[in-house]
Design a protein around this motif. Structure first.
Motif, mmCIF file in Angstrom:
data_model
loop_
_atom_site.group_PDB
_atom_site.id
_atom_site.type_symbol
_atom_site.label_atom_id
_atom_site.label_comp_id
_atom_site.label_asym_id
_atom_site.label_seq_id
_atom_site.Cartn_x
_atom_site.Cartn_y
_atom_site.Cartn_z
ATOM 1 N N SER A 648 0.834 -1.202 0.000
ATOM 2 C CA SER A 648 0.000 0.000 0.000
ATOM 3 C C SER A 648 0.866 1.248 0.000
ATOM 4 C CB SER A 648 -0.933 0.012 1.218
ATOM 5 O OG SER A 648 -0.177 0.038 2.423
ATOM 6 N N LEU A 649 0.267 2.351 -0.451
ATOM 7 C CA LEU A 649 0.979 3.623 -0.538
ATOM 8 C C LEU A 649 -0.063 4.727 -0.668
ATOM 9 C CD1 LEU A 649 3.774 5.136 -1.030
ATOM 10 C CD2 LEU A 649 3.216 4.920 -3.453
ATOM 11 N N ASP A 650 0.201 5.865 -0.037
ATOM 12 C CA ASP A 650 -0.671 7.026 -0.176
ATOM 13 C C ASP A 650 -0.164 7.876 -1.336
ATOM 14 O OD1 ASP A 650 -2.306 6.315 1.924
ATOM 15 O OD2 ASP A 650 -1.130 7.425 3.415
ATOM 16 N N LEU A 651 -0.997 8.069 -2.350
ATOM 17 C CA LEU A 651 -0.638 8.888 -3.500
ATOM 18 C C LEU A 651 -0.940 10.351 -3.207
ATOM 19 C CD1 LEU A 651 -1.878 6.759 -6.532
ATOM 20 C CD2 LEU A 651 0.406 6.874 -5.533
ATOM 21 N N LEU A 652 -0.093 11.224 -3.731
ATOM 22 C CA LEU A 652 -0.231 12.665 -3.533
ATOM 23 C C LEU A 652 -0.677 13.318 -4.831
ATOM 24 C CD1 LEU A 652 3.054 13.357 -1.517
ATOM 25 C CD2 LEU A 652 0.772 12.830 -0.621
ATOM 26 N N PRO A 653 -1.283 14.494 -4.765
ATOM 27 C CA PRO A 653 -1.656 15.198 -5.994
ATOM 28 C C PRO A 653 -0.430 15.410 -6.892
ATOM 29 C CG PRO A 653 -2.723 16.211 -4.108
ATOM 30 C CD PRO A 653 -1.767 15.211 -3.543
ATOM 31 N N GLY A 654 -0.583 15.106 -8.176
ATOM 32 C CA GLY A 654 0.515 15.247 -9.135
ATOM 33 C C GLY A 654 1.327 13.992 -9.318
ATOM 34 N N ASP A 655 1.129 12.968 -8.463
ATOM 35 C CA ASP A 655 1.860 11.710 -8.621
ATOM 36 C C ASP A 655 1.473 11.033 -9.936
ATOM 37 O OD1 ASP A 655 3.169 12.052 -6.284
ATOM 38 O OD2 ASP A 655 2.094 10.499 -5.150
ATOM 39 N N THR A 656 2.458 10.380 -10.564
ATOM 40 C CA THR A 656 2.225 9.622 -11.792
ATOM 41 C C THR A 656 2.658 8.185 -11.565
ATOM 42 O OG1 THR A 656 2.628 11.574 -13.148
ATOM 43 C CG2 THR A 656 2.732 9.444 -14.257
ATOM 44 N N LEU A 657 1.816 7.253 -11.974
ATOM 45 C CA LEU A 657 2.053 5.833 -11.760
ATOM 46 C C LEU A 657 2.145 5.142 -13.120
ATOM 47 C CD1 LEU A 657 2.224 4.118 -9.118
ATOM 48 C CD2 LEU A 657 -0.140 3.424 -9.572
ATOM 49 N N LEU A 658 3.162 4.267 -13.293
ATOM 50 C CA LEU A 658 3.329 3.512 -14.532
ATOM 51 C C LEU A 658 3.081 2.040 -14.256
ATOM 52 C CD1 LEU A 658 6.565 4.997 -16.166
ATOM 53 C CD2 LEU A 658 4.213 5.767 -16.376
ATOM 54 N N LEU A 659 2.193 1.423 -15.043
ATOM 55 C CA LEU A 659 1.978 -0.013 -15.043
ATOM 56 C C LEU A 659 2.286 -0.501 -16.456
ATOM 57 C CD1 LEU A 659 -0.448 1.452 -13.232
ATOM 58 C CD2 LEU A 659 -1.061 -0.925 -12.793
ATOM 59 N N TYR A 660 2.964 -1.629 -16.602
ATOM 60 C CA TYR A 660 3.458 -2.048 -17.904
ATOM 61 C C TYR A 660 3.698 -3.549 -17.895
ATOM 62 C CZ TYR A 660 7.604 -1.572 -15.026
ATOM 63 O OH TYR A 660 8.495 -1.672 -13.995
ATOM 64 N N VAL A 713 0.431 1.637 -19.222
ATOM 65 C CA VAL A 713 -0.656 2.448 -18.690
ATOM 66 C C VAL A 713 -0.049 3.540 -17.808
ATOM 67 C CG1 VAL A 713 -2.762 2.506 -17.312
ATOM 68 C CG2 VAL A 713 -2.256 0.513 -18.737
ATOM 69 N N VAL A 714 -0.403 4.789 -18.070
ATOM 70 C CA VAL A 714 0.061 5.937 -17.287
ATOM 71 C C VAL A 714 -1.141 6.502 -16.530
ATOM 72 C CG1 VAL A 714 1.173 8.191 -17.351
ATOM 73 C CG2 VAL A 714 1.823 6.436 -19.015
ATOM 74 N N VAL A 715 -1.025 6.587 -15.192
ATOM 75 C CA VAL A 715 -2.109 7.075 -14.338
ATOM 76 C C VAL A 715 -1.608 8.315 -13.608
ATOM 77 C CG1 VAL A 715 -3.671 6.535 -12.445
ATOM 78 C CG2 VAL A 715 -3.005 4.741 -14.063
ATOM 79 N N ARG A 716 -2.389 9.419 -13.647
ATOM 80 C CA ARG A 716 -1.985 10.677 -13.026
ATOM 81 C C ARG A 716 -3.036 11.103 -12.001
ATOM 82 N NH1 ARG A 716 0.509 14.570 -15.618
ATOM 83 N NH2 ARG A 716 2.008 12.927 -16.032
ATOM 84 N N VAL A 717 -2.581 11.389 -10.765
ATOM 85 C CA VAL A 717 -3.464 11.933 -9.727
ATOM 86 C C VAL A 717 -3.535 13.438 -9.931
ATOM 87 C CG1 VAL A 717 -3.852 12.204 -7.255
ATOM 88 C CG2 VAL A 717 -2.816 10.102 -8.138
ATOM 89 N N PRO A 718 -4.754 14.015 -10.063
ATOM 90 C CA PRO A 718 -4.861 15.448 -10.375
ATOM 91 C C PRO A 718 -4.414 16.313 -9.201
ATOM 92 C CG PRO A 718 -7.018 14.558 -9.860
ATOM 93 C CD PRO A 718 -6.077 13.371 -9.906
ATOM 94 N N ARG A 719 -3.885 17.473 -9.542
ATOM 95 C CA ARG A 719 -3.553 18.462 -8.524
ATOM 96 C C ARG A 719 -4.806 19.281 -8.192
ATOM 97 N NH1 ARG A 719 1.901 19.102 -7.719
ATOM 98 N NH2 ARG A 719 3.265 18.170 -9.318
ATOM 99 N N ALA A 720 -4.832 19.851 -7.025
ATOM 100 C CA ALA A 720 -5.988 20.649 -6.597
ATOM 101 C C ALA A 720 -6.160 21.839 -7.527
ATOM 102 C CB ALA A 720 -5.795 21.119 -5.160
ATOM 103 N N GLY A 721 -7.374 22.053 -8.003
ATOM 104 C CA GLY A 721 -7.672 23.200 -8.845
ATOM 105 C C GLY A 721 -7.286 23.032 -10.295
ATOM 106 N N VAL A 722 -6.720 21.858 -10.667
ATOM 107 C CA VAL A 722 -6.322 21.619 -12.049
ATOM 108 C C VAL A 722 -7.357 20.715 -12.695
ATOM 109 C CG1 VAL A 722 -4.567 20.671 -13.568
ATOM 110 C CG2 VAL A 722 -3.897 21.873 -11.471
#
Length: 733
Positions: A648-660, A713-722
């Motif tokens: 497990s891991l807590d993702l932060l706004p702006g984090d990008t995750l790669l699955l391949y 697969v590229v997954v991006r957590v949105p930043r606040a207000g973006v």
């Protein structure tokens, strides 16, 4: 006194600095040697681990653990045991040289761990060849003109190495290059002083790309079969370091013409370097050892200014007597290449070209326009299907023997020769008396006496086989394009459409790419999925079925759909993977697969995931990329009743995750750790731009070479207000 004292202190400081520098150089040299040894050892261990994975049907991690357990139980080092495993897998090597097999395997791994052929030569000599009496080793690369370029040597002095930097065609080394069989003997013309020589062909992808020369002590001693075989086995991997050879096959028509010229002729490249030297020129330039590969200024020091000026002007130039050469002619051949021809003193006035039948499917012709006489070689009669007792046909009267549509091409060639006094060529179809059609290339030159045209000379080359090959290749390319489109359409039909931005909980930015397998254009077993669960969490999964073809694609559909159905229960990733393992075991055909299943909670930012023998996830945060370690779970379909652990891991706004999938990063002859390190560097270099652009750039920057299909697969957590980024899926672009 103070000045002397100061000077003395200065000397002491300088001496201390020199000692420190010497110690630093010594330390760095030892560190580099240690790194090379470590690379060779890791390569050997990786190869042995791969053999165990295939034989025991276990994961790479389990195979590595098994290898270390065997090493402990047998009392051997891991490297020696890995060499034994590879020898047993090879079989033929153990049977031929059992006492030396382990050392040969270790030396082979060390050679392939080098970056250049020069390093490989030193490694080979010190790591194996010196033990069987070899004192000098040379490695030459084959060029497109059949010259040999020295790219590595060990045991020779710098002056001798420079002397043998280039070797022109028609030497003892080229006999091995063309015949493809090793040669052993004593030849004092070859470098290395006295001693027995072994000249060995070096291959890459089955093609001969160079030669190796090993010089042994004691020329009177005939090497036995064991020494010969060990020498061949040790030098064999060097071909992989020479790069792909330029296609030496059929030379251009102009090069063939220069080879058949009775007078001296050379071919200059666009850079002014001699690419080809015909036999007559090699005799005329006897004072210059090995002229091929040298610059024109070096070979023709007294004529180079005139030759260079003529090369810069359009059209052929006749220079007359220049720099001790008679009747010098400069002929532009296109692409910056130029032919230089001249007459030797004892050949002045002879015809430029006389075909002797040494080149297949090439016939010559010569016409004296003053007397009307025409001369054909025997090959020309064969090419046109005519009786050899029949009179030869002048070029101007050849039209009735050609396809009617090609007559204008012949007329244009004659206009260039007769009116412009310029050599030219044409590709026509010759219609033979038996009804057969041959594709013939005509290359012709005018014979001039001052400004007056006195004759024509040239060659007819039968290029029918080449023409048919080009047609077949064109058809094959069209077929390949059609098959590739089918594969992509099939993959798109199998893989689900991406959810819209509004459907993606938490506004995740998602982009995915798929690239089919290169080999045979087979549909693969890669799959990926994104699904919004009933409780608002988001499921992201990537998997890879072992194998290719319809069976793999069918199994992939079963597992993907099963996971979608199981995920609706709200179970955590570990439980989902356990159930999916049971589904895999019950699937027809007994497939195995790797997969990673991740569940993201957009409310808390928590990410939980579980992996089944799959490559790890990569996280890009604030410009720094790192690999996310997961519990080492076994792949799907191997063992029933497996409990899959989670991370497990807590993702932060702006984090990008790669699955391949592994086809994205795996490379031959490179460990997985090195491949993942390259992926991490590429992700940091690309940066966290828009997910669509990032997916495309990564697919171009990180390319595996195992010809396997690839999913990303590229997954991006949105930043606040973006605003959330759009979601895109598609084949590799």
């Amino acid at each position: 006194m103070s000045r002397d004292t100061s000077r003395g202190v200065g000397v002491e400081i300088a001496a201390g600095t020199r000692e420190a520098l010497a110690a630093a150089v010594s330390s760095l040299t030892a560190e580099v040697a240690e790194l090379h040894d470590d690379r060779a050892r890791r390569r050997l261990l990786d190869l042995a681990t791969g053999v165990l994975v295939d034989q025991l049907r276990v994961t790479p991690a389990e195979a590595a653990d098994h290898l270390l357990e065997l090493a402990v139980s047998t009392g051997l080092s891991a490297g020696d045991l890995a060499a034994d495993i590879l020898n047993a897998a090879a079989g033929d090597l153990v049977a031929e040289v059992p006492a030396d097999a382990r050392r040969i395997r270790r030396a082979t791994a060390a050679v392939l761990a080098n970056d250049t052929a020069g390093e490989a030569a030193v490694t080979l000599l010190d790591g194996g060849l010196r033990r069987i009496g070899v004192r000098t080793l040379y490695l030459w690369r084959r060029t497109g003109t059949d010259c040999l370029e020295l790219v590595g040597q060990a045991g020779a002095g710098p002056e001798e190495a420079r002397h043998w930097q280039w070797v022109p065609p028609d030497t003892a080394l080229h006999r091995v290059l063309w015949e493809g069989a090793p040669w052993w003997g004593v030849d004092d013309w070859l470098p290395g002083g006295s001693g027995t020589r072994a000249v060995l062909p070096l291959r890459r992808h089955g093609q001969i790309v160079g030669v190796a020369l090993a010089v042994r002590d004691n020329p009177a001693e005939e090497p036995d079969d064991r020494v010969r075989r060990i020498t061949e086995l040790l030098c064999e991997p060097c071909g992989a370091l020479l790069g792909d050879a330029e296609p030496p096959g059929i030379r251009a028509a102009e090069t063939a013409l220069l080879e058949l010229a009775t007078g001296p002729a050379v071919l200059l490249g666009a850079d002014g370097v001699l690419e080809y030297v015909n036999p007559a020129a090699r005799t005329a330039l006897g004072a210059v050892r090995g002229p091929a590969g040298r610059s024109g200024a070096e070979v023709f020091p007294y004529a180079w200014s005139a030759l260079a000026a003529a090369r810069d002007r359009p059209g052929p130039r006749r220079l007359g007597q220049v720099g001790g050469m008679d009747d010098v002619r400069v002929l532009p051949l296109g692409r910056g290449r130029t032919a230089v021809l001249w007459e030797a003193a004892d050949r002045r006035g002879e015809a430029l070209t006389r075909v002797l039948g040494r080149l297949e499917r090439v016939g010559s012709f010569q016409e004296d326009l003053l007397t009307g006489a025409t001369c054909w070689s025997q090959e020309t009669y064969t090419l046109f299907g005519m009786d050899r007792e029949a009179p030869p046909v002048p070029l101007a009267r050849l039209g009735p023997r050609l396809h009617p549509q090609d007559v204008p091409l012949l007329e244009a060639l004659l206009a260039s020769l007769v009116e412009a006094h310029r050599g030219d060529r044409a590709l026509v179809r010759a219609v033979r008396a038996d009804g057969g059609i041959r594709h013939v290339r005509i290359a012709a030159e005018p014979l001039l006496s001052g400004a007056a045209l006195t004759g024509l000379t040239g060659v007819y080359q039968d290029v029918s086989a080449q023409h048919h090959t080009e047609i077949a290749l064109s058809a094959a390319q069209e077929d390949a394009v059609t098959r590739t489109r089918f594969v992509l359409q099939l993959q798109r039909a199998i893989v689900p459409e991406a959810p819209s931005t509004a459907e993606a909980a938490g506004g995740l930015g998602i982009a995915a790419r798929y690239r089919p397998a290169a080999e045979d254009y087979l549909v693969g077993g890669d799959w990926y999925d994104v699904m919004v669960l009933p409780d608002g969490r988001v499921l992201v999964a990537v998997g890879d079925i072992a194998g290719h073809g319809i069976d793999a694609a069918t199994s992939m559909v079963v597992l993907r759909n099963a996971l979608r159905g199981l995920a609706v229960t709200g179970a955590e990733p570990g439980g989902l993977m356990g159930w999916l393992n049971e589904v895999t075991l019950g699937t027809r055909g007994g497939p195995t697969a790797t997969a990673v299943c991740a569940v993201y909670d957009p409310v808390t930012g928590a990410l939980r995931w579980s992996s089944a023998g799959h490559p790890p996830l990569l996280l890009l945060r604030e410009g720094r990329a790192r690999i996310l370690d997961a519990p080492h779970n076994i792949l799907l379909g191997a063992v029933p009743g497996v409990a899959y652990e989670e991370a497990s891991l807590d993702l932060l706004p702006g984090d990008t995750l790669l699955l391949y999938t592994d086809g994205f990063v795996e490379r031959r002859h490179v460990s997985m750790d090195q491949s993942l390190a390259a992926l991490r560097r590429a992700a940091q270099r690309v940066g966290a731009g828009p997910v669509e652009a990032m997916a495309d750039e990564l697919l171009s920057a990180v390319t595996g070479d195992t010809d396997d299909d690839t999913s990303l697969v590229v997954v991006r957590v949105p930043r606040a207000g973006v605003p959330p980024e759009g979601t895109g899926w598609g084949a590799g672009r």
